[in-house]
Design an enzyme around this catalytic site. Structure first.
Site, PDB file in Angstrom:
ATOM      1  N   GLU A  35      59.631  35.719  59.806  1.00  0.00           N
ATOM      2  CA  GLU A  35      58.441  36.464  60.195  1.00  0.00           C
ATOM      3  C   GLU A  35      58.524  37.021  61.613  1.00  0.00           C
ATOM      4  OE1 GLU A  35      55.071  34.030  59.270  1.00  0.00           O
ATOM      5  OE2 GLU A  35      55.501  34.071  57.130  1.00  0.00           O
ATOM      6  N   LYS A  84      45.757  35.575  50.694  1.00  0.00           N
ATOM      7  CA  LYS A  84      47.019  36.219  50.316  1.00  0.00           C
ATOM      8  C   LYS A  84      46.828  36.766  48.909  1.00  0.00           C
ATOM      9  CE  LYS A  84      50.017  33.000  52.876  1.00  0.00           C
ATOM     10  NZ  LYS A  84      50.927  31.833  52.732  1.00  0.00           N
TER      11      LYS A  84
END
Length: 438
Positions: free
Chosen positions: A216, A349
């Site tokens: 990330e 999400k």
């Protein structure tokens, strides 16, 4: 239940899907929804590394001769055949009806037949095509779906040190993040976070530590303890002239399910130090008292509801406690948590649940019950920036989309900068957090 047919320019005339690559070099699915007037909506499904056991199914081929079993040709075929046939000539602006139609076509609780990745790519592409057909920015179209009249810019949770499943290092806690709460605009908050990111690189270099990045975009050094990750971030904040606990606060994503073994929380990077549920909760409470930590995500295993209850009772009035693997963006599971007073925030999400409509259900259920909402990327991302529009269009208040490098992460920040320039949306900073309001 099914979307009604229409003869106007917003009728769906074709749906096409394909395999593309995500930020980890693994296949994912991208879908195009094409309208009668030629308008195209395009979206891609993200993919997670640390996943909750109750997430909707991400359909992979399992064919070891292609992409080491991670191909998504089955999901692509499901879009190009069954889903396409079911949605042809339907009105693209009927988002709820279209999502309901795909859920019914799949016929399973976890979208096991068609795959949540297949359904989600189409659901998001439908929203993008509908927004274009009405000449609306995507964030405004999403706002209109649930009559959201006030828009806000989200506080970014910036993941600047990666550990756990997101990095090949000795750090057990998965994400160490900064939250720039003491600023008047998103763009200024982003600038501060970027400066701290570069400052952290110099701090790590000065200590002879690795400055390679994880999935990330955060740095992934080998450190002696999880607490050392916090201390080097504190140094980086101070080095560029910001004040930790005022301008900048800290956040953790423990992803504790990944190191929960046989009823114990085992920190392998700290010599296999082992805690029971209450002991690990107390460990987190201690960190939150010693450092300016305002948010802890997945501090306990997804099945350890007694532990979650204890942690919530200890610091739930001072620290944001975010359920990710715990709630998996599922309104029914979130409702159970609300009823039992577990956590006080939910990570959103949309590939955990599989459609835009169900994602909105989870967001607004949380809001109705006073739970904070954090819109999130996955560790496997693409250039698709839909979550930026989702964060603004729902006034979610917070977004988690990685570090300040890697174009798959920066794409979301850049989209937020564009939106901020276009709309009147306040940046609430400290007011978004339970321990900082007032």
């Amino acid at each position: 239940m099914y979307a009604e047919e229409t003869n106007n320019v917003t009728a769906i005339k074709d749906i096409r899907a394909r395999e593309i690559l995500d930020s980890r070099g693994n296949p994912t699915i991208e879908a195009d929804v094409i309208l009668a007037d030629g308008t195209i909506g395009r979206a891609a499904a993200p993919s997670g590394a640390s996943t909750g056991s109750r997430e909707a199914l991400e359909l992979r081929d399992g064919d070891q001769s292609r992409y080491m079993g991670k191909g998504v040709k089955k999901a692509v075929a499901n879009v190009n055949s069954q889903i396409r046939s079911a949605l042809m000539d339907k009105d693209v602006t009927a988002q709820q009806a279209i999502d309901d139609a795909m859920i019914a076509l799949d016929g399973t609780e976890n979208k096991d037949n068609l795959g949540a990745n297949a359904i989600l790519a189409v659901s998001l592409a439908v929203a993008k095509a509908a927004a274009k057909s009405q000449s609306l920015p995507l964030h405004q179209y999403i706002a209109d779906l649930r009559n959201q009249t006030s828009l806000t810019m989200p506080v970014p949770m910036m993941n600047i040190i990666n550990g756990g499943e997101h990095a090949d290092n000795t750090v057990d806690i998965q994400e160490f993040m900064i939250e720039p709460v003491g600023f008047s605009s998103f763009s200024e908050a982003l600038r501060a976070g970027t400066e701290i990111f570069h400052s952290l690189k110099s701090v790590l270099k000065s200590q002879g530590l690795n400055t390679a990045v994880g999935d990330e975009g955060g740095f992934a050094p080998n450190l002696r303890s999880n607490e050392e990750a916090i201390t080097v971030i504190m140094q980086a904040i101070e080095q560029v002239g910001y004040t930790a606990g005022k301008d900048i606060h800290l956040a953790l994503d423990c992803a504790a399910t990944e190191f929960y073994k046989d009823g114990k929380y085992v920190l392998a990077g700290e010599g296999n130090k082992s805690f029971d549920s209450q002991g690990f909760s107390d460990y987190l409470v201690g960190l939150a008292r010693q450092y300016p930590i305002i948010s802890i995500e997945d501090g306990l295993d997804e099945s350890d509801w007694d532990g979650w209850k204890y942690l919530t009772e200890q610091i739930g009035d001072k620290v944001q406690l975010v359920g990710d693997d715990l709630f998996v963006t599922n309104p029914a599971i979130l409702q159970e948590g609300i009823d039992k007073k577990i956590a006080n925030a939910i990570l959103i999400k949309f590939n955990q649940i599989g459609t835009l409509s169900e994602t909105l259900d989870a967001i607004y259920l949380a809001k109705k019950n006073g739970y904070a909402t954090v819109i999130s990327h996955r560790s496997g991302e693409t250039e698709d920036s839909t979550i930026a529009d989702l964060a603004v269009g729902t006034a979610a208040g917070q977004i988690k989309t990685g570090s300040l490098c890697r174009s798959d992460r920066v794409a979301k920040y850049n989209q937020l900068l564009r939106i901020e320039q276009q709309v009147r949306a306040s940046y609430r900073g400290r007011e978004e957090f339970i321990g900082l309001r007032g």
